[in-house]
Design a protein around this motif. Sequence first.
Motif, PDB file in Angstrom:
ATOM      1  N   ALA A 384       1.770   3.073   1.858  1.00 29.33           N
ATOM      2  CA  ALA A 384       3.196   3.275   1.577  1.00 29.33           C
ATOM      3  C   ALA A 384       3.997   2.061   2.024  1.00 29.33           C
ATOM      4  O   ALA A 384       3.814   1.550   3.132  1.00 29.33           O
ATOM      5  CB  ALA A 384       3.692   4.526   2.292  1.00 29.33           C
ATOM      6  N   VAL A 385       4.880   1.592   1.142  1.00 28.10           N
ATOM      7  CA  VAL A 385       5.648   0.374   1.386  1.00 28.10           C
ATOM      8  C   VAL A 385       7.124   0.622   1.072  1.00 28.10           C
ATOM      9  O   VAL A 385       7.448   1.253   0.057  1.00 28.10           O
ATOM     10  CB  VAL A 385       5.139  -0.786   0.493  1.00 28.10           C
ATOM     11  CG1 VAL A 385       5.898  -2.071   0.798  1.00 28.10           C
ATOM     12  CG2 VAL A 385       3.639  -0.994   0.652  1.00 28.10           C
ATOM     13  N   PHE A 427       2.015  -9.684   0.268  1.00 27.02           N
ATOM     14  CA  PHE A 427       1.248  -8.554   0.800  1.00 27.02           C
ATOM     15  C   PHE A 427       0.523  -7.808  -0.330  1.00 27.02           C
ATOM     16  O   PHE A 427      -0.669  -7.512  -0.225  1.00 27.02           O
ATOM     17  CB  PHE A 427       2.181  -7.586   1.551  1.00 27.02           C
ATOM     18  CG  PHE A 427       1.541  -6.271   1.885  1.00 27.02           C
ATOM     19  CD1 PHE A 427       0.600  -6.172   2.916  1.00 27.02           C
ATOM     20  CD2 PHE A 427       1.852  -5.121   1.162  1.00 27.02           C
ATOM     21  CE1 PHE A 427      -0.010  -4.949   3.206  1.00 27.02           C
ATOM     22  CE2 PHE A 427       1.261  -3.908   1.442  1.00 27.02           C
ATOM     23  CZ  PHE A 427       0.319  -3.817   2.476  1.00 27.02           C
ATOM     24  N   LEU A 428       1.254  -7.536  -1.412  1.00 26.02           N
ATOM     25  CA  LEU A 428       0.644  -6.793  -2.525  1.00 26.02           C
ATOM     26  C   LEU A 428      -0.521  -7.571  -3.129  1.00 26.02           C
ATOM     27  O   LEU A 428      -1.573  -7.014  -3.438  1.00 26.02           O
ATOM     28  CB  LEU A 428       1.698  -6.476  -3.592  1.00 26.02           C
ATOM     29  CG  LEU A 428       2.777  -5.460  -3.184  1.00 26.02           C
ATOM     30  CD1 LEU A 428       3.828  -5.321  -4.273  1.00 26.02           C
ATOM     31  CD2 LEU A 428       2.160  -4.106  -2.860  1.00 26.02           C
ATOM     32  N   LEU A 438      -0.759   1.048  -8.603  1.00 25.50           N
ATOM     33  CA  LEU A 438       0.424   0.495  -7.940  1.00 25.50           C
ATOM     34  C   LEU A 438       1.662   1.101  -8.582  1.00 25.50           C
ATOM     35  O   LEU A 438       1.797   1.114  -9.807  1.00 25.50           O
ATOM     36  CB  LEU A 438       0.464  -1.030  -8.073  1.00 25.50           C
ATOM     37  CG  LEU A 438       1.746  -1.726  -7.572  1.00 25.50           C
ATOM     38  CD1 LEU A 438       2.026  -1.438  -6.104  1.00 25.50           C
ATOM     39  CD2 LEU A 438       1.678  -3.238  -7.827  1.00 25.50           C
ATOM     40  N   LEU A 439       2.563   1.611  -7.738  1.00 26.83           N
ATOM     41  CA  LEU A 439       3.802   2.212  -8.209  1.00 26.83           C
ATOM     42  C   LEU A 439       4.972   1.474  -7.572  1.00 26.83           C
ATOM     43  O   LEU A 439       5.083   1.389  -6.349  1.00 26.83           O
ATOM     44  CB  LEU A 439       3.843   3.698  -7.822  1.00 26.83           C
ATOM     45  CG  LEU A 439       5.131   4.470  -8.105  1.00 26.83           C
ATOM     46  CD1 LEU A 439       5.477   4.442  -9.598  1.00 26.83           C
ATOM     47  CD2 LEU A 439       4.996   5.913  -7.623  1.00 26.83           C
ATOM     48  N   LEU A 440       5.852   0.907  -8.405  1.00 27.17           N
ATOM     49  CA  LEU A 440       7.021   0.154  -7.949  1.00 27.17           C
ATOM     50  C   LEU A 440       8.269   0.953  -8.304  1.00 27.17           C
ATOM     51  O   LEU A 440       8.605   1.104  -9.488  1.00 27.17           O
ATOM     52  CB  LEU A 440       7.055  -1.220  -8.623  1.00 27.17           C
ATOM     53  CG  LEU A 440       5.846  -2.117  -8.307  1.00 27.17           C
ATOM     54  CD1 LEU A 440       5.677  -3.198  -9.370  1.00 27.17           C
ATOM     55  CD2 LEU A 440       5.993  -2.748  -6.922  1.00 27.17           C
ATOM     56  N   MET A 441       8.942   1.495  -7.292  1.00 27.24           N
ATOM     57  CA  MET A 441      10.073   2.404  -7.536  1.00 27.24           C
ATOM     58  C   MET A 441      11.384   1.786  -7.073  1.00 27.24           C
ATOM     59  O   MET A 441      11.529   1.442  -5.893  1.00 27.24           O
ATOM     60  CB  MET A 441       9.865   3.720  -6.780  1.00 27.24           C
ATOM     61  CG  MET A 441       8.692   4.542  -7.257  1.00 27.24           C
ATOM     62  SD  MET A 441       8.421   6.017  -6.223  1.00 27.24           S
ATOM     63  CE  MET A 441       7.606   5.294  -4.799  1.00 27.24           C
ATOM     64  N   SER A 442      12.326   1.640  -7.990  1.00 26.60           N
ATOM     65  CA  SER A 442      13.627   1.079  -7.623  1.00 26.60           C
ATOM     66  C   SER A 442      14.617   1.186  -8.774  1.00 26.60           C
ATOM     67  O   SER A 442      14.235   1.135  -9.941  1.00 26.60           O
ATOM     68  CB  SER A 442      13.476  -0.399  -7.245  1.00 26.60           C
ATOM     69  OG  SER A 442      14.740  -0.959  -6.962  1.00 26.60           O
TER      70      SER A 442
END
Length: 463
Positions: A384-385, A427-428, A438-442
């Motif tokens: 989790a990031v 980091f990724l 990979l899930l990028l939420m924004s």
Amino acid sequence: MSQNPTSSKIHFISIGGSVMHNLAIELHLKGYIVTGSDDEIYEPSSSRLAKHHLLPQEIGWFPEKITADLDAVILGMHARQDNPELAKAHDLGIKVYSYPEYIFEQNQNKQRVVIAGSHGKTTITSMILHVLKFNNRIFNYLVGAQIEGFENMVKLSDEAPVIVIEGDEYFTSPLDHTPKFMHYQPHIALISGIAWDHYNVFPTWESYVKQFELLADAIPKAGAIIFDETDDMLDVIGQKERPDVVSAPYNVHPNKIENGKTILITQEQGEVPVLVFGNHNMKNISGARIVCERLGVTDEDFYAAIQSFKGASKRMELLGANSSVSIYRDFAHAPSKVEATTAALKEQFPERTLVACAELHTFSSLNKAFLKQYRRKLKAADIAVVYYNPLTVEHKRLEAISEEDIRVAFKRDDLKVFTDAGELTSFLKSLSWENASLLLMSSGTFGDTDLKKLAEEILAKAE
């Protein structure tokens, strides 16, 4: 107001807004004379307005653009009460509409459908539009995201018997604090769920819920309220006795997952494969089906259409994939959306390591008092990031928050927190990308990170 486009002159104050610029383009295409102003216009609004020669030549407000021959002024949410163009319009006695009022004005003789709720409304609206278009129906619409197969986000045709509107609970304009969806006066309203995530607009949970109750109570006789029965608050609102109003609850559509693919299980049509996934989308499909049924679409036609629905822009959008890695981006930023989207991806690919990154970007998400709403919302992620930019906190004039504040709020000791976009991407890229998601939420951009390029680099490493 005049319905003859050739004689109608409309000026937009704050033309760069996402709905405002689409409405301006639609009226221009209908033959109206359209002008506009704004003090900031970003992409994609600027290039889309420029394409239709509607982009203001100069940024700023120019009272001289407000002339007595205007039929109407449409006021955007981001203009201030002391806007000089607005003052001039009042002085000249020109009719000023918010865009919800104007949409109602243009559709008062049509059947009006409003899709509301804290989450899912863009996707449900998009599903309904996709199904209607697939079945060659004539309809008007207003939706908050670009959808494949639709050039514009607003359509106002005189021939259409119905309009489908994504309606939000935010204030209508600087002059009118009524929720936008109240102005549409729907005959059919769907409410997808209530999750308090507008801390800056509705300071208490009760004040937030009240907006949806007002919408449900405003449904006229012979109308319908469609709602997610798994939402406790909505169940109370939906089951309330309203004379001669149909109450239609919905739930998760029966489905199964096979080899990372979701298949709907139906009584009459058998197994129906779909491109979207997750419990939240299975609810969205159920809600969309009930709305379509009330608009005269048969189940056979609904399921034939829904198979090709790819989703709205930035809603679980696939950035890239190979045989063992999938990379998605999603607009999720509110706590309930972060939780649902993360859980959906883990459920779809349970054997894969899920790396979930959420950007805290909005006023609510960066508010120290609100942060605790994110408690355990990333629990479905293996890694989790969270990313946030301290300058954004400063810009919004909020109390400073530390990395430790975020770890405590998310209730996750192993949470990786980044305040530098470059360090986040490093980091990724350093992770071992094999058999992973990979899930990028924004609702933002992760500090202007090129997400497509990031996805390509990760996939290249995974090969």
